[in-house]
Every structure is written in structure tokens, then in C-alpha cells.
Design an enzyme around this catalytic site. Sequence first.
Site, PDB file in Angstrom:
ATOM      1  N   ARG A  93      11.025  -0.926   9.057  1.00 59.25           N
ATOM      2  CA  ARG A  93      10.871   0.396   8.451  1.00 59.25           C
ATOM      3  C   ARG A  93      10.848   1.502   9.508  1.00 59.25           C
ATOM      4  O   ARG A  93      11.286   2.608   9.272  1.00 59.25           O
ATOM      5  CB  ARG A  93       9.557   0.400   7.656  1.00 59.25           C
ATOM      6  CG  ARG A  93       9.463   1.449   6.580  1.00 59.25           C
ATOM      7  CD  ARG A  93       8.080   1.485   5.906  1.00 59.25           C
ATOM      8  NE  ARG A  93       7.405   0.232   5.721  1.00 59.25           N
ATOM      9  CZ  ARG A  93       7.489  -0.536   4.623  1.00 59.25           C
ATOM     10  NH1 ARG A  93       8.245  -0.184   3.624  1.00 59.25           N
ATOM     11  NH2 ARG A  93       6.807  -1.671   4.547  1.00 59.25           N
ATOM     12  N   TYR A  94      10.256   1.196  10.648  1.00 57.80           N
ATOM     13  CA  TYR A  94      10.142   2.154  11.755  1.00 57.80           C
ATOM     14  C   TYR A  94      10.938   1.600  12.931  1.00 57.80           C
ATOM     15  O   TYR A  94      11.001   0.387  13.113  1.00 57.80           O
ATOM     16  CB  TYR A  94       8.678   2.307  12.182  1.00 57.80           C
ATOM     17  CG  TYR A  94       7.713   2.613  11.061  1.00 57.80           C
ATOM     18  CD1 TYR A  94       7.504   3.920  10.632  1.00 57.80           C
ATOM     19  CD2 TYR A  94       7.006   1.589  10.441  1.00 57.80           C
ATOM     20  CE1 TYR A  94       6.617   4.189   9.607  1.00 57.80           C
ATOM     21  CE2 TYR A  94       6.115   1.852   9.411  1.00 57.80           C
ATOM     22  CZ  TYR A  94       5.922   3.154   9.001  1.00 57.80           C
ATOM     23  OH  TYR A  94       5.038   3.429   7.994  1.00 57.80           O
ATOM     24  N   ARG A  97       8.974  -1.043  15.394  1.00 53.94           N
ATOM     25  CA  ARG A  97       8.131  -2.152  14.933  1.00 53.94           C
ATOM     26  C   ARG A  97       8.686  -2.770  13.661  1.00 53.94           C
ATOM     27  O   ARG A  97       9.348  -2.082  12.878  1.00 53.94           O
ATOM     28  CB  ARG A  97       6.673  -1.714  14.762  1.00 53.94           C
ATOM     29  CG  ARG A  97       6.340  -0.879  13.572  1.00 53.94           C
ATOM     30  CD  ARG A  97       5.199   0.088  13.875  1.00 53.94           C
ATOM     31  NE  ARG A  97       5.753   1.332  14.350  1.00 53.94           N
ATOM     32  CZ  ARG A  97       5.431   2.549  13.863  1.00 53.94           C
ATOM     33  NH1 ARG A  97       4.499   2.688  12.961  1.00 53.94           N
ATOM     34  NH2 ARG A  97       6.025   3.624  14.312  1.00 53.94           N
ATOM     35  N   CYS A 106      -3.112 -16.256   0.379  1.00 55.46           N
ATOM     36  CA  CYS A 106      -4.291 -15.606   0.960  1.00 55.46           C
ATOM     37  C   CYS A 106      -5.506 -16.484   0.689  1.00 55.46           C
ATOM     38  O   CYS A 106      -5.480 -17.332  -0.206  1.00 55.46           O
ATOM     39  CB  CYS A 106      -4.530 -14.249   0.302  1.00 55.46           C
ATOM     40  SG  CYS A 106      -3.163 -13.104   0.515  1.00 55.46           S
ATOM     41  N   CYS A 110      -7.211 -10.202  -3.881  1.00 50.49           N
ATOM     42  CA  CYS A 110      -7.823  -8.912  -4.210  1.00 50.49           C
ATOM     43  C   CYS A 110      -7.125  -8.373  -5.459  1.00 50.49           C
ATOM     44  O   CYS A 110      -5.889  -8.382  -5.532  1.00 50.49           O
ATOM     45  CB  CYS A 110      -7.639  -7.947  -3.046  1.00 50.49           C
ATOM     46  SG  CYS A 110      -8.040  -8.686  -1.450  1.00 50.49           S
ATOM     47  N   CYS A 113      -4.321  -5.736  -4.921  1.00 53.75           N
ATOM     48  CA  CYS A 113      -3.375  -6.019  -3.834  1.00 53.75           C
ATOM     49  C   CYS A 113      -2.049  -5.278  -4.005  1.00 53.75           C
ATOM     50  O   CYS A 113      -1.447  -5.305  -5.071  1.00 53.75           O
ATOM     51  CB  CYS A 113      -3.108  -7.519  -3.777  1.00 53.75           C
ATOM     52  SG  CYS A 113      -1.849  -7.948  -2.560  1.00 53.75           S
ATOM     53  N   ARG A 115       0.702  -6.120  -2.638  1.00 58.02           N
ATOM     54  CA  ARG A 115       1.816  -7.089  -2.740  1.00 58.02           C
ATOM     55  C   ARG A 115       1.507  -8.121  -3.810  1.00 58.02           C
ATOM     56  O   ARG A 115       1.927  -9.277  -3.718  1.00 58.02           O
ATOM     57  CB  ARG A 115       2.057  -7.769  -1.389  1.00 58.02           C
ATOM     58  CG  ARG A 115       2.591  -6.841  -0.332  1.00 58.02           C
ATOM     59  CD  ARG A 115       3.431  -7.571   0.729  1.00 58.02           C
ATOM     60  NE  ARG A 115       3.967  -6.593   1.672  1.00 58.02           N
ATOM     61  CZ  ARG A 115       3.455  -6.385   2.897  1.00 58.02           C
ATOM     62  NH1 ARG A 115       2.428  -7.087   3.329  1.00 58.02           N
ATOM     63  NH2 ARG A 115       3.995  -5.472   3.681  1.00 58.02           N
ATOM     64  N   ASP A 275      -2.092   1.923  -3.280  1.00 56.87           N
ATOM     65  CA  ASP A 275      -0.656   1.935  -3.567  1.00 56.87           C
ATOM     66  C   ASP A 275      -0.404   1.779  -5.066  1.00 56.87           C
ATOM     67  O   ASP A 275      -1.252   1.286  -5.810  1.00 56.87           O
ATOM     68  CB  ASP A 275       0.033   0.796  -2.807  1.00 56.87           C
ATOM     69  CG  ASP A 275       0.002   1.019  -1.304  1.00 56.87           C
ATOM     70  OD1 ASP A 275       0.329   2.142  -0.881  1.00 56.87           O
ATOM     71  OD2 ASP A 275      -0.370   0.091  -0.565  1.00 56.87           O
ATOM     72  N   ASP A 312       1.055   5.292   1.859  1.00 60.15           N
ATOM     73  CA  ASP A 312       2.363   4.672   2.042  1.00 60.15           C
ATOM     74  C   ASP A 312       3.292   5.299   1.021  1.00 60.15           C
ATOM     75  O   ASP A 312       3.065   5.171  -0.189  1.00 60.15           O
ATOM     76  CB  ASP A 312       2.257   3.158   1.815  1.00 60.15           C
ATOM     77  CG  ASP A 312       2.729   2.389   3.026  1.00 60.15           C
ATOM     78  OD1 ASP A 312       3.863   2.632   3.446  1.00 60.15           O
ATOM     79  OD2 ASP A 312       1.948   1.563   3.526  1.00 60.15           O
ATOM     80  N   LYS A 319       4.398   5.455   6.240  1.00 59.49           N
ATOM     81  CA  LYS A 319       3.042   5.959   6.007  1.00 59.49           C
ATOM     82  C   LYS A 319       2.929   7.411   6.458  1.00 59.49           C
ATOM     83  O   LYS A 319       3.567   7.791   7.440  1.00 59.49           O
ATOM     84  CB  LYS A 319       2.029   5.151   6.810  1.00 59.49           C
ATOM     85  CG  LYS A 319       1.797   3.759   6.290  1.00 59.49           C
ATOM     86  CD  LYS A 319       0.709   3.085   7.098  1.00 59.49           C
ATOM     87  CE  LYS A 319       0.409   1.705   6.528  1.00 59.49           C
ATOM     88  NZ  LYS A 319       1.593   0.818   6.595  1.00 59.49           N
TER      89      LYS A 319
HETATM   90  S1  SF4 Z   1      -4.794  -7.282  -0.166  1.00 61.28           S
HETATM   91 FE1  SF4 Z   1      -3.278  -8.768  -0.938  1.00 61.28          FE
HETATM   92  S2  SF4 Z   1      -2.342  -9.627   0.886  1.00 61.28           S
HETATM   93 FE2  SF4 Z   1      -4.285  -8.697   1.525  1.00 61.28          FE
HETATM   94  S3  SF4 Z   1      -5.831 -10.356   1.374  1.00 61.28           S
HETATM   95 FE3  SF4 Z   1      -5.901  -9.219  -0.544  1.00 61.28          FE
HETATM   96  S4  SF4 Z   1      -4.509 -10.393  -1.890  1.00 61.28           S
HETATM   97 FE4  SF4 Z   1      -4.022 -11.002   0.205  1.00 61.28          FE
END
Ligand code: SF4
Length: 355
Positions: A93-94, A97, A106, A110, A113, A115, A275, A312, A319
Site C-alpha cells: 500500500r505504501y 513497506r 488468531c 475480537c 475485527c 478482517r 474500521d 484507515d 492511514k
Molecule cells: S483484531 Fe482480528 S486479526 Fe486482530 S486478534 Fe482480533 S480477531 Fe485476530
Amino acid sequence: MTSGFQSRLTSPKELIEAGLAKPERLAELEAVAERYAIGLTPALADLIAPDRPADPIALQFVPDLRELIRDPAESDDPIGDDPRSPVKGLVHRYPDRVLIKLVAVCAVYCRFCFRRERVGPGSGTLSAADFAAALNYLRAHTEVWEVILTGGDPLTLSPRRIAETTQALAAIPHIKVLRWHTRLPVAAPERVTKAMARALVAEGKTTVAAVHANHPRELTEGARAACRRLAAAGAMLVSQSVLLRGINDDPETLIALMRAFVEAGVKPYYLHHGDLAPGTTHWRVPISKGQELMRTLRARLSGLATPTYMLDIPGGWGKAPIGPQWIHRGESGEHVVTDPQGAQHAYADRLGKNG
Ligand code: SF4
């Protein structure tokens, strides 16, 4: 509750048996679990008092029916990884990096999340062939200075696999910085062993661990010890947090969180605006409130403990720090700067004759 990564809670039934949700919520939890993975490790589950549904740790990991409500602005790819992915698993993206998404699993899942459409059990790790293709891309792109290892959580891999990844990247001369994004120091600190910490670092390169936590209670003694093991192995530590409604969107919690990071040897780095991931409307905080919170942090914390509030930009545009602004032009074009208490002062931007 037993300790260890294997004994985490991964189903609605297990959450209910652990007292983290009422039995009458079973159907609701199962409806959400059909779409999004559940994962809660003993280290975090043990922080939650049973029968406390509003506990800020529980809320981050126990499903909620609102996750199935999708706002039209929300997207499966909210930060635009896909349009910036020249080879599988790599996002460029940049200019200087890249991200490599090593693994899609994971330790914990979360509920907010970014993603969430891409992570979960069974989603696997980047294959050897795909990683080899990513390395070839990096060898050909000498402008790449930093590689960010993410996912999922790359520290769910074994120390052996992490060491192989580190050494393969370190062998590319123009890559100077390896940055590992992880929630493991808080989710399963016992897994962040000295061997894992050593696996992250390579001679002559800078290793950074970006530690994700959102509430000060996550920075337990165990989590702090895990951070110290990373630092002792030679990693620089920075933080990542998400501004979350009902979890940390008040000054006292954010101040305690940022101080806890510094006490653990972690420099507060980014406070992310939530996000536009599907089913996360109930988590987001208005940007104006985020800016107000940042004003308070700046007034009450040292620069060492103050993160940058980041957005983002949807679509993959990168960002942007979103304030608040501390300096603006007055009516006559002069600079006006705001002090930490909110008072404004004119500033004369005098330059020498060569300025
Ligand atoms: S935010 Fe998403 S990628 Fe990060 S630890 Fe939580 S579930 Fe996993």
C-alpha cells in the site's frame, strides 16, 4: 478454568458453560457463530467475573446479534487490502513497506475485527509456495524497507516457523525492519516464550512487536512479563488499540490503558478509529468524540504515553491521523496554537534570512 491455548472457548455452549453468557442467549450466539468465529483464551476469560455481561473484556469476545446487521457503508474488505495485493497474502500500500498475512487464525476472535471476513479456524496459513512468491516479490522491490507480519495473528505459529520466516526475510538486504502485529501477549502470554521472542529477531535488523490491547485490565502481570520477554530478546514494542464504544471510549479508561502500555515497556502508537467492517456499527465512536478524547489524553499524559488517533481510509488509500488539530491560521494568516488546556496563543513563525 485450565490454562493453555488449547483450552480456549470456541463455541456458544462453552461460553455459556463458563458463565460468560446466559443460557437463553444460545440461539443468538449460535446465529452469529455460524458466520464469525469465536475464540477466548483462559488468560482473558479468567479476567471476566461470571454473570457480568457488560464486562469490557467479555464484550470484546462474546458474540452479539448486532454483528449480523450490516450498514451499507460497511465492507468485507474495509481497508482495501485486495486492490493492493500484487501476490497472494502480500499487501503493498505504501512504497517502503508491505504487509504479509502469514496466517488467518488468531488466539482470540475480537467481535469488531477489521478482517473478520478473512480470519477464522480452517482459514489456514500462507502456503510455502505463496510465501516463496512473496519473497520473490520482495527481492524484486528494493524500495521495500519494512515488512509487517500480520494475519490473523502470526504469533500463533510455532517458534520454529516464526524463525524460518524471520530468517528468510532477514536474508533480503534492503529489508531492515520486521514488524509483528499480535494480540498474543495479552491473549496467551504463556505462549510468548523466550524461544518465541528470540525467533522474532535477526542479527542486523530491527524487530518491532505491535501489541494489540483495548482495555487496561488486559495488561495483566502475565501480559507485562510477555512484553518484557519480547523486549529482552531485542524487540522494540509499540501498541495498537481500537477506540470501542462501551469498552474504552472514556478518558479514565484510555489514560489507564496508555499508562499500562508504558509500564509494560510498550510505546503507545496507534489508537484506531473503528474500521467499516461488517456488523460493527455498534462498536464505533463518532470521530468528534475520538478527537475530544485525544485532547484530554494530550492534556493529561506525557507524549511518551500519547498515541496517534488514526483512520484507515476505505478503499486502500492508507492511514491518516485524524486529529485533533493543535495549530491553525488566524484571520490575519498568523499561526494560532492550542495548549493542552485548550487556550489559544498566537505564534510568530520567524525565520532566518535563508529560511
Ligand atoms: S483484531 Fe482480528 S486479526 Fe486482530 S486478534 Fe482480533 S480477531 Fe485476530
